[in-house]
Design a protein around this motif. Structure first.
Motif, PDB file in Angstrom:
ATOM      1  N   UNK A 114     -39.401 -89.547 -35.874  1.00 60.04           N
ATOM      2  CA  UNK A 114     -41.115 -89.134 -36.114  1.00 60.04           C
ATOM      3  C   UNK A 114     -41.813 -89.190 -34.855  1.00 60.04           C
ATOM      4  N   UNK A 115     -41.857 -90.229 -34.175  1.00 54.81           N
ATOM      5  CA  UNK A 115     -42.414 -90.371 -32.809  1.00 54.81           C
ATOM      6  C   UNK A 115     -42.300 -89.421 -31.783  1.00 54.81           C
ATOM      7  N   UNK A 116     -40.944 -88.731 -31.933  1.00 53.02           N
ATOM      8  CA  UNK A 116     -40.773 -87.577 -30.882  1.00 53.02           C
ATOM      9  C   UNK A 116     -41.391 -86.383 -31.352  1.00 53.02           C
ATOM     10  N   UNK A 117     -41.099 -86.383 -32.804  1.00 58.69           N
ATOM     11  CA  UNK A 117     -41.963 -84.994 -33.519  1.00 58.69           C
ATOM     12  C   UNK A 117     -43.436 -85.008 -33.171  1.00 58.69           C
ATOM     13  N   UNK A 118     -43.983 -86.448 -33.259  1.00 57.89           N
ATOM     14  CA  UNK A 118     -45.571 -86.082 -33.074  1.00 57.89           C
ATOM     15  C   UNK A 118     -45.984 -86.043 -31.627  1.00 57.89           C
ATOM     16  N   UNK A 119     -44.987 -86.721 -30.647  1.00 55.05           N
ATOM     17  CA  UNK A 119     -45.354 -86.547 -29.340  1.00 55.05           C
ATOM     18  C   UNK A 119     -45.020 -84.903 -28.883  1.00 55.05           C
ATOM     19  N   UNK A 120     -44.104 -84.174 -29.201  1.00 55.64           N
ATOM     20  CA  UNK A 120     -43.946 -82.875 -28.986  1.00 55.64           C
ATOM     21  C   UNK A 120     -45.194 -81.871 -29.633  1.00 55.64           C
ATOM     22  N   UNK A 121     -45.613 -82.355 -30.796  1.00 54.44           N
ATOM     23  CA  UNK A 121     -46.680 -81.475 -31.274  1.00 54.44           C
ATOM     24  C   UNK A 121     -47.839 -81.530 -30.540  1.00 54.44           C
ATOM     25  N   UNK A 122     -48.015 -82.991 -29.839  1.00 56.20           N
ATOM     26  CA  UNK A 122     -49.532 -83.156 -29.212  1.00 56.20           C
ATOM     27  C   UNK A 122     -49.134 -82.366 -27.867  1.00 56.20           C
ATOM     28  N   UNK A 123     -47.990 -82.234 -27.350  1.00 58.16           N
ATOM     29  CA  UNK A 123     -47.855 -81.541 -26.010  1.00 58.16           C
ATOM     30  C   UNK A 123     -47.951 -80.017 -26.205  1.00 58.16           C
ATOM     31  N   UNK A 124     -47.689 -79.479 -27.512  1.00 56.23           N
ATOM     32  CA  UNK A 124     -47.731 -78.245 -27.526  1.00 56.23           C
ATOM     33  C   UNK A 124     -49.214 -77.647 -27.900  1.00 56.23           C
ATOM     34  N   UNK A 125     -50.066 -78.526 -28.677  1.00 54.71           N
ATOM     35  CA  UNK A 125     -51.382 -78.553 -28.719  1.00 54.71           C
ATOM     36  C   UNK A 125     -52.140 -78.424 -27.280  1.00 54.71           C
ATOM     37  N   UNK A 126     -52.120 -79.628 -26.572  1.00 54.91           N
ATOM     38  CA  UNK A 126     -52.260 -79.488 -25.320  1.00 54.91           C
ATOM     39  C   UNK A 126     -52.196 -78.177 -24.162  1.00 54.91           C
ATOM     40  N   UNK A 127     -50.803 -77.733 -24.249  1.00 55.64           N
ATOM     41  CA  UNK A 127     -50.488 -76.722 -23.613  1.00 55.64           C
ATOM     42  C   UNK A 127     -51.365 -75.461 -24.133  1.00 55.64           C
ATOM     43  N   UNK A 128     -51.368 -75.245 -25.304  1.00 56.12           N
ATOM     44  CA  UNK A 128     -52.071 -74.206 -25.699  1.00 56.12           C
ATOM     45  C   UNK A 128     -53.722 -74.209 -25.366  1.00 56.12           C
ATOM     46  N   UNK A 129     -54.163 -75.382 -25.489  1.00 51.95           N
ATOM     47  CA  UNK A 129     -55.617 -75.666 -25.046  1.00 51.95           C
ATOM     48  C   UNK A 129     -55.716 -75.352 -23.492  1.00 51.95           C
ATOM     49  N   UNK A 130     -54.795 -75.516 -22.857  1.00 54.52           N
ATOM     50  CA  UNK A 130     -54.737 -75.349 -21.338  1.00 54.52           C
ATOM     51  C   UNK A 130     -54.677 -73.516 -21.272  1.00 54.52           C
ATOM     52  N   UNK A 131     -53.756 -73.291 -21.852  1.00 57.46           N
ATOM     53  CA  UNK A 131     -53.685 -71.664 -21.984  1.00 57.46           C
ATOM     54  C   UNK A 131     -55.089 -71.033 -22.432  1.00 57.46           C
ATOM     55  N   UNK A 132     -55.667 -71.347 -23.260  1.00 59.23           N
ATOM     56  CA  UNK A 132     -56.993 -70.904 -23.279  1.00 59.23           C
ATOM     57  C   UNK A 132     -58.047 -71.133 -22.282  1.00 59.23           C
ATOM     58  N   UNK A 133     -58.040 -72.402 -21.682  1.00 59.83           N
ATOM     59  CA  UNK A 133     -58.939 -72.865 -20.479  1.00 59.83           C
ATOM     60  C   UNK A 133     -58.556 -71.737 -19.500  1.00 59.83           C
ATOM     61  N   UNK A 134     -57.115 -71.399 -19.138  1.00 59.93           N
ATOM     62  CA  UNK A 134     -56.765 -70.691 -18.056  1.00 59.93           C
ATOM     63  C   UNK A 134     -56.710 -69.048 -18.499  1.00 59.93           C
ATOM     64  N   UNK A 135     -57.474 -68.708 -19.597  1.00 59.68           N
ATOM     65  CA  UNK A 135     -57.455 -67.288 -19.938  1.00 59.68           C
ATOM     66  C   UNK A 135     -56.308 -66.612 -19.987  1.00 59.68           C
ATOM     67  N   UNK A 136     -55.280 -67.312 -20.724  1.00 57.50           N
ATOM     68  CA  UNK A 136     -53.949 -66.683 -20.782  1.00 57.50           C
ATOM     69  C   UNK A 136     -54.254 -65.785 -22.000  1.00 57.50           C
TER      70      UNK A 136
END
Length: 269
Positions: A169-191
């Motif tokens: 479960x710890x792995x799953x939560x960490x993976x979800x957090x990385x996905x969320x922040x990666x998507x946020x960076x995509x918006x910030x970068x105009x992807x």
């Protein structure tokens, strides 16, 4: 959002206006309407449908609602019908049913290709961050309890099955957090694919939050099933998040459309 969600996820609807509708505000080509709709919420539904949404306390009976379907964006004024609810999880902020049929249309626009998914992705990204916060809070509380509660001569967390479950479960939560922040960076970068990444992150975050809150109830035993206990409350919150903005089916439809490069894969058009 993660930090606030760990404390009071329902309160975010009142504290972060417009919150999920921020993407619609940015995409609206009419600045005067966008400026007047800063408290609007987002619905993902055809214009003749009904949409159930969580509601923040103190909001008026008539609301401005952004409606996103395909690459169309609309702003309508609807009457909200409050429903009696128990003070649990998102229900603590009030529940309403919005009837979009017959709503007064204030504006309707066709966005550039992919624009609708970008708007819905922003809403899902907001929700995904909340889900990660709920899941992390549930995980932390479960670890604290299971390392203190002794069963058969050792802490609950030190039994192999429980230890392995918590590790996964710890792995799953960490993976979800990385996905969320990666998507946020995509918006910030105009992807241009940011909406796609955000929708994927939403799926990951909802799955992780539901898995963690379910495990939290189980590992706390009968204590976790108590109504309005934090474990039970977080479980309801995680489930509720998965129903917003069209739910899982609408998210999968958007993802399939992007993968297959067609507006609606169910219709093949």
């Amino acid at each position: 959002l993660e930090t606030l969600a760990a404390g009071d996820a329902g309160g975010l609807l009142a504290a972060d206006r417009p919150g999920p509708a921020a993407g619609a505000l940015d995409a609206c080509p009419d600045p005067s309407l966008a400026a007047g709709a800063t408290d609007a919420v987002l619905a993902v539904a055809p214009a003749d449908a009904s949409e159930r949404l969580a509601w923040a306390p103190g909001w008026p009976a008539r609301r401005l609602v952004w409606v996103s379907s395909g690459d169309d964006l609309g702003l309508v004024e609807v009457a909200a019908e409050p429903e009696p609810v128990e003070a649990l999880a998102f229900a603590a902020s009030g529940g309403v049913s919005l009837d979009l049929a017959g709503a007064r249309v204030l504006g309707e626009w066709e966005l550039p290709p992919g624009g609708g998914l970008a708007v819905r992705g922003r809403a899902r990204l907001w929700t995904a961050a909340v889900a990660v916060g709920i899941g992390q809070a549930a995980f932390d509380a479960t670890v604290a309890y299971t390392t203190e509660r002794v069963v058969f001569g050792r802490p609950v967390a030190h039994h192999q099955a429980n230890a392995f479950q918590l590790a996964g479960l710890a792995t799953g939560i960490h993976g979800a957090r990385l996905a969320v922040r990666d998507a946020a960076a995509a918006y910030d970068g105009g992807d241009p694919a940011a909406g796609f990444w955000a929708t994927q992150a939403w799926r990951e975050a909802i799955d992780a939050a539901v898995a963690m809150t379910e495990a939290g109830i189980q590992l706390l035993g009968g204590h976790g099933f108590l109504v309005d206990h934090l474990a039970e409350k977080r479980f309801r919150e995680a489930r509720m998040l998965g129903l917003l903005f069209g739910g899982v089916d609408a998210a999968l439809d958007d993802l399939a459309g992007a993968v297959l490069a067609v507006p609606d894969p169910l219709l093949g058009a």
